[in-house]
Enzyme design. Structure first.
Site, short mmCIF file in Angstrom:
data_model
loop_
_atom_site.label_atom_id
_atom_site.label_comp_id
_atom_site.label_asym_id
_atom_site.label_seq_id
_atom_site.Cartn_x
_atom_site.Cartn_y
_atom_site.Cartn_z
N ASP A 268 0.51 -1.36 0.15
CA ASP A 268 -0.16 0.00 0.00
C ASP A 268 1.19 1.25 -0.08
O ASP A 268 1.31 2.30 1.03
CB ASP A 268 -1.28 0.24 1.08
CG ASP A 268 -1.87 -1.33 1.23
OD1 ASP A 268 -3.17 -1.32 1.02
OD2 ASP A 268 -1.42 -2.29 2.14
N ARG B 80 3.53 2.89 2.81
CA ARG B 80 4.54 0.83 4.09
C ARG B 80 5.88 1.82 3.07
O ARG B 80 7.14 1.30 4.06
CB ARG B 80 4.12 0.40 3.27
CG ARG B 80 2.96 0.18 2.45
CD ARG B 80 1.92 0.07 4.18
NE ARG B 80 1.06 -0.50 4.38
CZ ARG B 80 -0.10 -0.18 5.16
NH1 ARG B 80 0.58 0.67 5.90
NH2 ARG B 80 -1.57 -0.10 5.06
N LYS C 185 -9.01 1.57 -5.68
CA LYS C 185 -9.57 1.39 -5.07
C LYS C 185 -10.50 2.20 -4.38
O LYS C 185 -10.68 3.44 -4.19
CB LYS C 185 -9.20 0.94 -4.09
CG LYS C 185 -7.86 1.79 -3.31
CD LYS C 185 -7.05 1.09 -2.66
CE LYS C 185 -5.45 1.58 -1.56
NZ LYS C 185 -4.84 0.84 -0.70
N HIS D 76 -13.00 -1.66 8.40
CA HIS D 76 -11.77 -2.72 9.10
C HIS D 76 -12.34 -3.30 10.18
O HIS D 76 -12.05 -4.42 10.94
CB HIS D 76 -10.72 -1.42 9.52
CG HIS D 76 -9.51 -1.73 8.21
ND1 HIS D 76 -9.91 -0.38 7.83
CD2 HIS D 76 -9.00 -2.12 7.36
CE1 HIS D 76 -8.84 -0.02 6.57
NE2 HIS D 76 -8.13 -1.28 6.78
N ASP E 21 -10.77 -6.57 -1.54
CA ASP E 21 -9.78 -5.95 -0.17
C ASP E 21 -9.66 -7.01 0.57
O ASP E 21 -9.71 -8.14 0.40
CB ASP E 21 -10.29 -4.39 0.56
CG ASP E 21 -9.91 -4.08 1.54
OD1 ASP E 21 -8.89 -4.26 1.41
OD2 ASP E 21 -10.83 -2.40 1.46
#
Length: 577
Positions: free
Chosen positions: A121, A129, A221, A234, A307
């Site tokens: 990501d 990252r 996305k 999440h 995802d």
């Protein structure tokens, strides 16, 4: 008829050579060699523990053994015939270009003839990252403030080049969601903004930058659009109440633009959109949304990736053994991060054995995944040079691009008293407020300003009193805020609000800068000088310092509305020497 006429005249009819059988494509050849278990492995992308493919630490080996029954990252890849691996700092201890490249080489060596997609990501801003010295950009909403499709392209191009240098060939970016809900807890500044046309233009440009500019796969996305929710997928299952007409007008344009730009992958969202599928299934598991809408109505032919299957939004209605099967039945190709790899793998294998899924259905997804790999040159993968990666990542030219892009994003929203630009000669400045431990943004800004830093990350009464006392000995205080409007989070916005109010009440000049969501000013009516950077990265703090000191003008314009306060497109500027 012509040949028959020649024969009746007694003339020789030349023999027509048989058509040569065309050589099979690399995709066909790879698919033909695979067993069913290998094909199923190609559908999965997951994480592995260890900063080296073959010699993980004892703790990483134990984590792999607990999750996968083997010790090393290479053994995980081989055991499940994985199609892809995703990198995180917490799984792979990402440290340097050399270490990441060596890890990538080791994982590819374990992939048994079909190279991996290696992904991460790298959106920039709040989701990034790659560690230093990787080039940092300020993220989606900052690019929205800059309004430049060229800057979006160059961000993608530099990002993709640095990812490819270390063996990462797939970026989970750009975010194509249109953030029309200021309370959105999961998208926010990751989005380019609230205008569908702007988001579409920047989405397409970043796709082209990643893919055409750097030969790295882009992944738009989160389809069909995660921009209007106050629930984080999440931890819960968001419901988007847009009508189909609203979806067409607000959410669809960036995905249509990404498809027109040839995006390699589109990631599904774990959200319910009753207007698109009244069954109440999350989009990832919805055949009407994935196959009917994305494949059918929008005509998308690339890879569809789920995802993370660890997220609560996709696990509330069905068990972990059903989710991967239902996702494939819906039309998903690539299954990202199942919570239990063995359960997920066995579930898909069992579904083929029972006839719930056909091998032809598996082949269709594997063919799309292999086509992506072929397009990016992965089927002819060769080991990468760690020394070349060190030269490419964070190169001076890349850093210059990042500074140039970021200088166009800082947005001046309020300057009622004409405090800025700051006439700093012979005067002292205090920098305080919210600080990211990863970026130490208070210290970076203080260093760029030649100012005093004072971190008050979770300002209790004692910290607030300390900040007020320090402000009294300085000529100007710059306060950084992050989601100060949100009083429900672990870092309570209410305490940040209290800090700002106390500093303003002390009577010395105060500049407030939102280093994440630009919405903080709605909760801080007493503030008369207010800017937004949309990012707390070092490069954003450097650009902010230029604006504060008057060596560069603020050029950004709000890419969202601040409800009841400032309209979309608002932005002040001033001349500089």
């Amino acid at each position: 008829m012509a040949l028959l006429a020649l024969a009746t005249l007694g003339l020789t009819v030349p023999a027509v050579p048989a058509a040569a059988n065309p050589a099979p494509s690399p995709v066909d050849s790879a698919l033909a060699r695979m067993t069913l278990p290998q094909k199923i492995g190609q559908l999965f992308t997951t994480y592995v523990y260890g900063n080296d493919a073959n010699t993980p630490s004892a703790a990483d080996a134990a984590a792999n053994r607990r999750l996968y029954g083997v010790d090393t990252p290479a053994e995980v890849v081989a055991k499940y015939h994985l199609g892809g691996v995703i990198y995180f700092a917490w799984t792979n201890s990402l440290q340097s270009p050399r270490q990441i490249t060596t890890l990538s080489n080791g994982l590819q060596a374990a992939s048994a003839g079909v190279p991996l997609t290696i992904s991460t990501d790298q959106e920039h801003g709040v989701v990034s990252r790659m560690p230093a010295p990787a080039t940092q950009f300020p993220g989606g909403m900052a690019l929205g403030a800059g309004r430049s499709v060229l800057d979006a392209y160059r961000t993608g191009q530099v990002t993709g080049a640095e990812l490819r240098a270390v063996g990462i060939n797939q970026a989970w970016a750009p975010v194509a969601d249109v953030n029309v809900n200021p309370a959105n807890p999961v998208i926010g500044v990751r989005s380019f903004g609230s205008d569908p046309k702007l988001a579409a233009a920047l989405t397409a440009s970043q796709v082209l930058g990643l893919q055409r500019g750097a030969n790295a796969s882009a992944s738009a996305k989160h389809f069909p659009g995660h921009g209007d929710t106050a629930t984080d997928s999440h931890t819960g299952l968001p419901v988007i109440t847009h009508t189909r007409e609203e979806w067409q007008r607000v959410d669809a344009p960036p995905f249509k633009a990404a498809i027109a730009a040839g995006v390699d992958a589109i990631m599904s969202a774990h959200i319910v959109v009753p207007a698109l599928d009244p069954a109440g299934d999350p989009a990832t598991l919805s055949q009407p949304i994935i196959t009917g809408l994305l494949r059918g109505e929008l005509g998308y032919r690339g890879v569809i990736v789920s995802d993370s299957l660890e997220m609560a939004g996709v696990r509330q209605k069905y068990g972990d053994d059903r989710v991967p099967v239902l996702a494939l039945k819906a039309g998903v190709d690539m299954l990202l991060m199942p919570p239990n790899m063995q359960v997920a793998y066995d579930a898909v294998l069992g579904a083929v054995a029972s006839g719930e899924l056909t091998e032809a259905r598996i082949d269709a997804s594997v063919r799309r995944i292999l086509t992506l790999k072929q397009k990016r040159g992965l089927l002819a993968w060769t080991p990468l040079d760690p020394a070349a990666a060190e030269r490419a990542v964070g190169s001076p030219e890349h850093v210059r691009v990042a500074r140039s892009v970021t200088d166009r994003t800082v947005t001046a929203i309020r300057n009622d008293a004409g405090l800025l630009p700051w006439s700093h000669a012979g005067k002292s400045v205090l920098v305080t407020g919210w600080n990211s431990s990863a970026y130490n943004n208070v210290a970076v800004l203080a260093g760029a300003l030649g100012a005093t830093p004072l971190v008050t990350n979770l300002p209790n009464d004692a910290k607030i009193a300390e900040a007020v006392a320090a402000a009294g000995t300085h000529d100007l205080t710059v306060v950084l805020t992050s989601r100060a409007w949100d009083t429900t989070v672990a870092d309570p916005g209410g305490r940040q609000q209290a800090l700002v109010k106390a500093l303003v009440a002390a009577g010395k000049p105060v500049v407030v800068v939102a280093v994440r969501d630009p919405y903080d000013i709605a909760a801080l009516p007493e503030v008369t000088t207010y800017l937004a950077t949309y990012s707390f990265t070092g490069v954003a703090m450097e650009s902010l310092a230029k604006v504060l000191l008057g060596t560069a003008p603020p050029r950004g314009r709000l890419p969202v509305e601040i409800p009841g306060t400032y309209p979309y497109g608002h932005g002040l500027s001033w001349s500089v020497p």
